[in-house]
Design an enzyme around this catalytic site. Sequence first.
Site, PDB file in Angstrom:
ATOM      1  N   GLY A 243      10.594  23.539 -23.457  1.00  0.00           N
ATOM      2  CA  GLY A 243       9.978  22.504 -24.281  1.00  0.00           C
ATOM      3  C   GLY A 243      10.703  21.179 -24.374  1.00  0.00           C
ATOM      4  O   GLY A 243      10.102  20.188 -24.803  1.00  0.00           O
ATOM      5  N   GLU A 277      14.389  28.580 -21.591  1.00  0.00           N
ATOM      6  CA  GLU A 277      13.417  28.560 -20.491  1.00  0.00           C
ATOM      7  C   GLU A 277      12.954  27.140 -20.179  1.00  0.00           C
ATOM      8  O   GLU A 277      11.759  26.838 -20.265  1.00  0.00           O
ATOM      9  CB  GLU A 277      12.191  29.403 -20.881  1.00  0.00           C
ATOM     10  CG  GLU A 277      12.493  30.805 -21.343  1.00  0.00           C
ATOM     11  CD  GLU A 277      11.277  31.497 -21.970  1.00  0.00           C
ATOM     12  OE1 GLU A 277      10.313  30.803 -22.361  1.00  0.00           O
ATOM     13  OE2 GLU A 277      11.299  32.713 -22.068  1.00  0.00           O
ATOM     14  N   PRO A 278      13.852  26.251 -19.819  1.00  0.00           N
ATOM     15  CA  PRO A 278      13.428  24.879 -19.556  1.00  0.00           C
ATOM     16  C   PRO A 278      12.646  24.769 -18.251  1.00  0.00           C
ATOM     17  O   PRO A 278      12.974  25.442 -17.274  1.00  0.00           O
ATOM     18  CB  PRO A 278      14.761  24.131 -19.431  1.00  0.00           C
ATOM     19  CG  PRO A 278      15.705  25.170 -18.903  1.00  0.00           C
ATOM     20  CD  PRO A 278      15.279  26.469 -19.540  1.00  0.00           C
ATOM     21  N   GLY A 279      11.617  23.959 -18.267  1.00  0.00           N
ATOM     22  CA  GLY A 279      10.862  23.687 -17.048  1.00  0.00           C
ATOM     23  C   GLY A 279      10.886  22.187 -16.796  1.00  0.00           C
ATOM     24  O   GLY A 279      11.609  21.664 -15.950  1.00  0.00           O
ATOM     25  N   ARG A 316      -2.278  15.407 -14.664  1.00  0.00           N
ATOM     26  CA  ARG A 316      -1.789  15.156 -16.021  1.00  0.00           C
ATOM     27  C   ARG A 316      -2.459  13.948 -16.702  1.00  0.00           C
ATOM     28  O   ARG A 316      -2.855  14.057 -17.853  1.00  0.00           O
ATOM     29  CB  ARG A 316      -0.264  15.016 -16.052  1.00  0.00           C
ATOM     30  CG  ARG A 316       0.466  16.274 -15.552  1.00  0.00           C
ATOM     31  CD  ARG A 316       1.944  16.293 -15.882  1.00  0.00           C
ATOM     32  NE  ARG A 316       2.157  16.512 -17.300  1.00  0.00           N
ATOM     33  CZ  ARG A 316       2.467  15.602 -18.166  1.00  0.00           C
ATOM     34  NH1 ARG A 316       2.644  14.347 -17.765  1.00  0.00           N
ATOM     35  NH2 ARG A 316       2.589  15.880 -19.434  1.00  0.00           N
ATOM     36  N   TYR A 320      -4.470  15.191 -19.944  1.00  0.00           N
ATOM     37  CA  TYR A 320      -3.818  14.935 -21.240  1.00  0.00           C
ATOM     38  C   TYR A 320      -3.742  13.449 -21.581  1.00  0.00           C
ATOM     39  O   TYR A 320      -3.054  13.083 -22.531  1.00  0.00           O
ATOM     40  CB  TYR A 320      -2.366  15.451 -21.230  1.00  0.00           C
ATOM     41  CG  TYR A 320      -2.147  16.815 -20.639  1.00  0.00           C
ATOM     42  CD1 TYR A 320      -2.628  17.954 -21.261  1.00  0.00           C
ATOM     43  CD2 TYR A 320      -1.410  16.964 -19.459  1.00  0.00           C
ATOM     44  CE1 TYR A 320      -2.390  19.207 -20.725  1.00  0.00           C
ATOM     45  CE2 TYR A 320      -1.177  18.215 -18.915  1.00  0.00           C
ATOM     46  CZ  TYR A 320      -1.676  19.330 -19.551  1.00  0.00           C
ATOM     47  OH  TYR A 320      -1.442  20.567 -19.015  1.00  0.00           O
ATOM     48  N   CYS A 346     -14.914  12.101  -7.349  1.00  0.00           N
ATOM     49  CA  CYS A 346     -16.135  11.579  -7.985  1.00  0.00           C
ATOM     50  C   CYS A 346     -16.202  11.923  -9.466  1.00  0.00           C
ATOM     51  O   CYS A 346     -17.075  12.670  -9.900  1.00  0.00           O
ATOM     52  CB  CYS A 346     -17.349  12.127  -7.263  1.00  0.00           C
ATOM     53  SG  CYS A 346     -17.291  13.911  -7.176  1.00  0.00           S
ATOM     54  N   GLU A 347     -15.250  11.431 -10.218  1.00  0.00           N
ATOM     55  CA  GLU A 347     -15.262  11.593 -11.674  1.00  0.00           C
ATOM     56  C   GLU A 347     -14.614  10.358 -12.285  1.00  0.00           C
ATOM     57  O   GLU A 347     -13.592   9.889 -11.775  1.00  0.00           O
ATOM     58  CB  GLU A 347     -14.401  12.789 -12.103  1.00  0.00           C
ATOM     59  CG  GLU A 347     -14.859  14.097 -11.560  1.00  0.00           C
ATOM     60  CD  GLU A 347     -14.771  15.226 -12.568  1.00  0.00           C
ATOM     61  OE1 GLU A 347     -14.663  14.972 -13.783  1.00  0.00           O
ATOM     62  OE2 GLU A 347     -14.805  16.372 -12.093  1.00  0.00           O
ATOM     63  N   TYR A 375       4.750  20.103 -13.433  1.00  0.00           N
ATOM     64  CA  TYR A 375       3.309  20.186 -13.690  1.00  0.00           C
ATOM     65  C   TYR A 375       2.544  19.182 -12.827  1.00  0.00           C
ATOM     66  O   TYR A 375       1.562  18.582 -13.265  1.00  0.00           O
ATOM     67  CB  TYR A 375       3.012  20.021 -15.188  1.00  0.00           C
ATOM     68  CG  TYR A 375       3.830  20.992 -16.027  1.00  0.00           C
ATOM     69  CD1 TYR A 375       3.591  22.362 -15.939  1.00  0.00           C
ATOM     70  CD2 TYR A 375       4.876  20.555 -16.838  1.00  0.00           C
ATOM     71  CE1 TYR A 375       4.361  23.269 -16.660  1.00  0.00           C
ATOM     72  CE2 TYR A 375       5.650  21.457 -17.569  1.00  0.00           C
ATOM     73  CZ  TYR A 375       5.383  22.808 -17.484  1.00  0.00           C
ATOM     74  OH  TYR A 375       6.146  23.694 -18.186  1.00  0.00           O
TER      75      TYR A 375
HETATM   76  N1  LLP Z   1       8.439  29.081 -21.699  1.00  0.00           N
HETATM   77  C1  LLP Z   1       7.152  29.351 -21.965  1.00  0.00           C
HETATM   78  C2  LLP Z   1       6.800  30.628 -22.579  1.00  0.00           C
HETATM   79  C3  LLP Z   1       6.166  28.395 -21.656  1.00  0.00           C
HETATM   80  O1  LLP Z   1       4.894  28.654 -21.942  1.00  0.00           O
HETATM   81  C4  LLP Z   1       6.547  27.158 -21.070  1.00  0.00           C
HETATM   82  C5  LLP Z   1       5.557  26.156 -20.746  1.00  0.00           C
HETATM   83  C6  LLP Z   1       7.908  26.949 -20.796  1.00  0.00           C
HETATM   84  C7  LLP Z   1       8.824  27.922 -21.126  1.00  0.00           C
HETATM   85  C8  LLP Z   1       8.416  25.690 -20.167  1.00  0.00           C
HETATM   86  O2  LLP Z   1       8.170  24.595 -20.965  1.00  0.00           O
HETATM   87  P1  LLP Z   1       8.788  23.166 -20.623  1.00  0.00           P
HETATM   88  O3  LLP Z   1      10.289  23.275 -20.727  1.00  0.00           O
HETATM   89  O4  LLP Z   1       8.377  22.825 -19.227  1.00  0.00           O
HETATM   90  O5  LLP Z   1       8.195  22.267 -21.628  1.00  0.00           O
HETATM   91  N2  LLP Z   1       0.944  21.484 -18.093  1.00  0.00           N
HETATM   92  C9  LLP Z   1       1.536  20.893 -19.279  1.00  0.00           C
HETATM   93  C10 LLP Z   1       2.700  21.698 -19.797  1.00  0.00           C
HETATM   94  C11 LLP Z   1       2.367  23.146 -20.101  1.00  0.00           C
HETATM   95  C12 LLP Z   1       3.552  23.945 -20.583  1.00  0.00           C
HETATM   96  C13 LLP Z   1       3.237  25.393 -20.591  1.00  0.00           C
HETATM   97  N3  LLP Z   1       4.303  26.244 -20.997  1.00  0.00           N
HETATM   98  C14 LLP Z   1       1.932  19.455 -18.955  1.00  0.00           C
HETATM   99  O6  LLP Z   1       1.707  19.013 -17.825  1.00  0.00           O
HETATM  100  O7  LLP Z   1       2.415  18.723 -19.815  1.00  0.00           O
END
Ligand code: LLP
Length: 418
Positions: A243, A277-279, A316, A320, A346-347, A375
């Site tokens: 997050g 769990e960073p993404g 994105r 969003y 076409c949108e 993402y």
């Molecule tokens: N852990 C869990 C259980 C999650 O559901 C997620 C993301 C993460 C970790 C990683 O979160 P992060 O660190 O990346 O914020 N598609 C959307 C974001 C969806 C996130 C879904 N879950 C966007 O493009 O903003």
Amino acid sequence: MREFFEYKDGQLYCESVPVKEIVRRFGTPLYIYSKASFLYRFKALKDAFDREGLKPLICYSIKANSNLSVLNTLKKAGAGFDVVSGGEIYRAMQVGGSANKCVYAGVGKRREDIKMALEWGILMFNVESEAELELIDAVAARMKKKARVALRINPDVDARTHDYITTAKKENKFGIDLYTAEQIFARQKQYKNVKIIGIHIHIGSQIVDTRPYAQALKKVERFIKLVSKKYDAGLKYINIGGGLGITYNDEKVDSPEVFAKRVSPYVKRLGLKLIMEPGRFIAGNSGIFVCRVIYVKKTPAKNFVIVDGAMNDLIRPSLYKAYHRIWPVAPVSQEEFVCDVVGPVCESGDFFAKDRRLPIVGPGELLAVFSAGAYGFVMASNYNSRPLPAEVLVDGDKVHLVRRRQGYRDMLRLERVI
Ligand code: LLP
């Protein structure tokens, strides 16, 4: 934070390679990633927590960017993985990820996914409902295994981010409310093939102010103390999810240090091993998306810059209304204009930017869409029968094609004419 996409002498570089050169070799639309950036950001997070005296297990969230070379890079740096599907487990396995560093969340785990995860021997499931716990117990029993799980708690806090990526309010589908979670601990003995070893939260995504983490942890700390005393819950792990946000435009994002300082008192008091769990934090600013201007169309209402990338490649902004910085790879004009940057789909929702001030660009020029490492490609589709773009990973002065561009044949391969 250091940036690995920078302008030098009027043109954009990724590490030490001009983006123009990369495009000359691999065409557009194209995702370009910086290996050094992934590693730098992973380390920045790890170091910040290490300095607080915590040694977290960082499970990179595969969903943010699942390219095998990205996963391999992070695995070699010591990352575990956060997975959300059988497909992500399969990817983690393909790069030789350690099962005992993998955690598995998601509200809809199917029997076959659970089986696959148990066969592989993941560290734990992050369980999102009691029905899921029952199924994991049943599958583990058949396999004569004991499944390690964490309960994903829905602490009912507002992470103050986009509605679609807020996950810890009581009306969201994620996690287990505190009342039900306590009931589960009370009944834990009936789940003979499951061992509850942790508590998990994930409160949302693109969180720039980390105070909601503390709010959530406060509730969780109280809960853990309660169940430890009342039900003798032998917990070992606290997982704070992902997050942490990034700067897309001018957001002031809490640094890894501020984040670490914010959560460490709770984790220390609990005396549990920290997992996160960073993404996006690792991947988001480690990649750009490059497209080429096809036409500039001036209407009485607007200037449209029509590019060869579209919402199917990077959704994105459409999904969003997300802001992504856009700038020419090698700006030519000193003059600026206000325009919409749009794709060929076409949108009307197919846009990357609206009413954006840019140097005047013309056909053939390249535009970089920044902060596209998370993402981005993973949410791409074949809508309008547009082949998926290629992905390139830059490592210093070396450029590796880590996913070739999809061709028309690739796109039709699974179909049959009857
Ligand atoms: N852990 C869990 C259980 C999650 O559901 C997620 C993301 C993460 C970790 C990683 O979160 P992060 O660190 O990346 O914020 N598609 C959307 C974001 C969806 C996130 C879904 N879950 C966007 O493009 O903003």
